[in-house]
Every structure is written in C-alpha cells, then in structure tokens.
Design a protein around this motif. Sequence first.
Motif, short mmCIF file in Angstrom:
data_model
loop_
_atom_site.label_atom_id
_atom_site.label_comp_id
_atom_site.label_asym_id
_atom_site.label_seq_id
_atom_site.Cartn_x
_atom_site.Cartn_y
_atom_site.Cartn_z
N MET A 126 4.20 0.10 0.02
CA MET A 126 3.35 1.12 0.63
C MET A 126 2.20 1.49 -0.30
O MET A 126 2.40 1.67 -1.51
CB MET A 126 4.17 2.37 0.94
N VAL A 127 1.00 1.59 0.26
CA VAL A 127 -0.15 2.17 -0.43
C VAL A 127 -0.37 3.56 0.16
O VAL A 127 -0.53 3.71 1.37
CB VAL A 127 -1.41 1.31 -0.22
N SER A 128 -0.33 4.56 -0.70
CA SER A 128 -0.56 5.93 -0.22
C SER A 128 -1.77 6.52 -0.93
O SER A 128 -1.96 6.32 -2.12
CB SER A 128 0.68 6.80 -0.46
N TRP A 129 -2.57 7.24 -0.15
CA TRP A 129 -3.78 7.84 -0.69
C TRP A 129 -3.48 9.25 -1.18
O TRP A 129 -2.90 10.07 -0.45
CB TRP A 129 -4.87 7.86 0.38
N LYS A 130 -3.88 9.54 -2.41
CA LYS A 130 -3.65 10.86 -3.01
C LYS A 130 -4.82 11.81 -2.75
O LYS A 130 -4.70 13.02 -2.92
CB LYS A 130 -3.44 10.71 -4.52
N GLY A 131 -5.94 11.26 -2.37
CA GLY A 131 -7.10 12.08 -2.03
C GLY A 131 -7.39 11.97 -0.54
O GLY A 131 -6.59 11.44 0.23
N PRO A 158 -10.21 2.41 2.44
CA PRO A 158 -9.51 1.90 3.62
C PRO A 158 -10.41 1.16 4.59
O PRO A 158 -9.93 0.39 5.43
CB PRO A 158 -8.92 3.16 4.26
N ARG A 159 -11.71 1.35 4.48
CA ARG A 159 -12.64 0.62 5.36
C ARG A 159 -12.59 -0.88 5.10
O ARG A 159 -12.96 -1.68 5.96
CB ARG A 159 -14.07 1.15 5.15
N GLN A 175 -12.96 6.83 4.18
CA GLN A 175 -13.76 6.90 2.96
C GLN A 175 -12.87 6.57 1.76
O GLN A 175 -11.65 6.69 1.82
CB GLN A 175 -14.35 8.30 2.80
N PRO A 176 -13.48 6.12 0.64
CA PRO A 176 -12.70 5.77 -0.56
C PRO A 176 -11.99 7.00 -1.12
O PRO A 176 -12.51 8.12 -1.08
CB PRO A 176 -13.76 5.25 -1.53
N ALA A 177 -10.77 6.76 -1.69
CA ALA A 177 -10.00 7.84 -2.30
C ALA A 177 -8.99 7.25 -3.27
O ALA A 177 -8.58 6.09 -3.12
CB ALA A 177 -9.30 8.68 -1.23
N PRO A 178 -8.54 8.02 -4.25
CA PRO A 178 -7.50 7.53 -5.18
C PRO A 178 -6.22 7.18 -4.43
O PRO A 178 -5.83 7.88 -3.48
CB PRO A 178 -7.28 8.73 -6.12
N ALA A 179 -5.56 6.10 -4.87
CA ALA A 179 -4.36 5.65 -4.19
C ALA A 179 -3.36 5.07 -5.19
O ALA A 179 -3.71 4.69 -6.30
CB ALA A 179 -4.71 4.60 -3.13
N VAL A 180 -2.11 5.02 -4.77
CA VAL A 180 -1.05 4.40 -5.56
C VAL A 180 -0.30 3.43 -4.68
O VAL A 180 -0.34 3.52 -3.44
CB VAL A 180 -0.07 5.45 -6.13
N GLN A 220 -1.07 6.79 4.57
CA GLN A 220 -0.57 5.61 3.88
C GLN A 220 -0.64 4.40 4.78
O GLN A 220 -0.85 4.50 5.99
CB GLN A 220 0.87 5.83 3.40
N CYS A 221 -0.45 3.22 4.17
CA CYS A 221 -0.29 1.99 4.94
C CYS A 221 0.82 1.17 4.29
O CYS A 221 1.11 1.30 3.10
CB CYS A 221 -1.59 1.20 5.04
N HIS A 222 1.48 0.33 5.10
CA HIS A 222 2.54 -0.54 4.60
C HIS A 222 2.62 -1.77 5.49
O HIS A 222 1.96 -1.84 6.54
CB HIS A 222 3.88 0.20 4.56
N TRP A 223 3.44 -2.75 5.09
CA TRP A 223 3.45 -4.04 5.77
C TRP A 223 4.85 -4.43 6.22
O TRP A 223 5.85 -4.12 5.56
CB TRP A 223 2.91 -5.13 4.85
N HIS A 224 4.90 -5.15 7.35
CA HIS A 224 6.14 -5.73 7.86
C HIS A 224 5.91 -7.23 8.09
O HIS A 224 4.88 -7.64 8.63
CB HIS A 224 6.56 -5.08 9.18
N SER A 225 6.88 -8.02 7.65
CA SER A 225 6.77 -9.47 7.82
C SER A 225 8.10 -10.04 8.31
O SER A 225 9.14 -9.81 7.68
CB SER A 225 6.40 -10.13 6.49
N PRO A 226 8.10 -10.77 9.46
CA PRO A 226 6.96 -11.02 10.35
C PRO A 226 6.57 -9.75 11.11
O PRO A 226 7.10 -8.67 10.80
CB PRO A 226 7.51 -12.10 11.30
N SER A 227 5.66 -9.87 12.06
CA SER A 227 5.19 -8.68 12.78
C SER A 227 6.33 -8.05 13.56
O SER A 227 7.31 -8.71 13.93
CB SER A 227 4.05 -9.05 13.73
#
Length: 267
Positions: free
Chosen positions: A102-107, A192-193, A88-93, A123-130
């Motif tokens: 990194m995107v982390s959700w505060k709610g 996040p959806r 569900q939607p929530a505040p994030a930084v 939270q979510c974050h990215w790695h390049s390449p996989s």
Amino acid sequence: MGSNTNTIFFFALFFIYLSFPEISLANSEVDDETSFTYEQKTEKGPEGWGQINPEWKVCNTGRFQSPIDLTNERVSLIHDQAWNRQYQPAPAVITNRGHDIMVSWKGDAGKITIRQTDFKLVQCHWHSPSEHTVNGTRYDLELHMVHTSARGRTAVIGVLYKLGKPNEFLTKLLNGIKAVGNKEVDLGVIDPREIRFQTRKFYRYIGSLTVPPCTEGVLWTVVKRVNTISMEQITALREAVDDGFETNSRPVQDSKGRSVWFYDPNV
C-alpha cells in the motif's frame, strides 16, 4: 430503457449508497492477515472468511459484495456528470500490509468529486491477478485508489492492467517496493496524477471492501481502459508481500441483481 429512466435509476442507486452507515472504511481492512488466506477451498480461504470472525460475517451473508464480473449483459448506459478529479503531489509512504503493498499519502493528495460529494484520496494498493473481471476476463493486476468523504463514505477507483510495457508509476516505486519490509518506507513526494488512467469510459456500482471484514457501502468505479504492466513489476509486488499472499485476489461474488452502470460519452 431510455436515458431519462436510466438517470432516475442511477439517482436511486446513489440514494441506496447514502443509506449505508457513515463509517470510515479506508482504514478498516483487517490488520492481522495471518487469520485469513486467498487460497480457495481451505478453512481460512475466501469461502470461509465469514466464519473466521463474527465481525466478518457479511463476507458470506452480504448482498453488496465485491468484486463482481462486469458483463455487458448486466450494465445500463448512463448519461450523467461522471466525476471530477483534482489530484496533487503530496508526501507518501509505502507499507507492506501482509496481504498487499500500500502507498498512503500523509499530506493532501487531492480528491475526486462524484455527485457534489468530495472524496479525499487516502491510499492505493494492488491485487494480482485482478479482482474484477470484464465479461469473464481476469487481467494480470488491479490497482485500487481508496478515497473517503468528510462523512465517512468510501469511493474506490479500480484500474486494470495486462502484461506489456512497464507502468511508469510503478517504475518510480520499484525501489521502494523491493525495500519495504515490516516498517513503512518514506517515498518522499508522490504525485497521484502519474497513475494516468483513462476516465472517459467506466463502470460504477455499489459494493464492498474485497478484504475482511468485507464492509459494504463502497462506491466502486472501475475504469474500462486496460493499462499495461511488466512481469518484473508484478513479480516485485508479489515477492514483497508475506508468503501465501503472492496472489491476493478475492473470487468474483454474486451480483444478486445489483445494477451496474456504464459511462460512455460516445453513445
């Protein structure tokens, strides 16, 4: 191997997962990225992470290290309840951790449920390449969605990307990625959806964090379907991190005989 036998082995796998110490892993990745690098065959590179800090020794001595190659020769089909998603939607930084963005959700951004255990999205974050490879193929990007349970267990969803059309979720974050510096940037409400990954077919195994201290006991789910991302988006992620971390992927680790399970509802 029959489906009943596979299910029994999967239960055994889950019990092994539950045997790991109940330590929250979501925020246990190293904060000071200057002490390590992703450059191979260097003193601070992945091959030597276990020697940099005594608390990181499992990076070199562990038996459940990630990432791994998800090869058809190693996987076993499993027919079982896979998971349930309730995001569900929530505040994030958005934050530049030096070695990644990194995107982390505060709610409360919702949860996934695996075998009657709820894991809250953190939270979510990215790695390049996989980091994970599939039958030896390494893709252009990998997203990690990190979840934790009330008892301190960690479950991570890995989503793979290849060059193609821009990713809609990253398109909405692009300004934030380009603006992020040493301080976190408020993104407002993030849903996040909108990551929109396929859940019908995926791999699952027990592994570790892919960044020091390489803590083990992570329940990994890597989605089989590969999404697309544009070169502009990859470039933005690479340019936002500190110098030396433009490519931030740990090499594939030895599976050491671990079981890897593949869910396919069509088989």
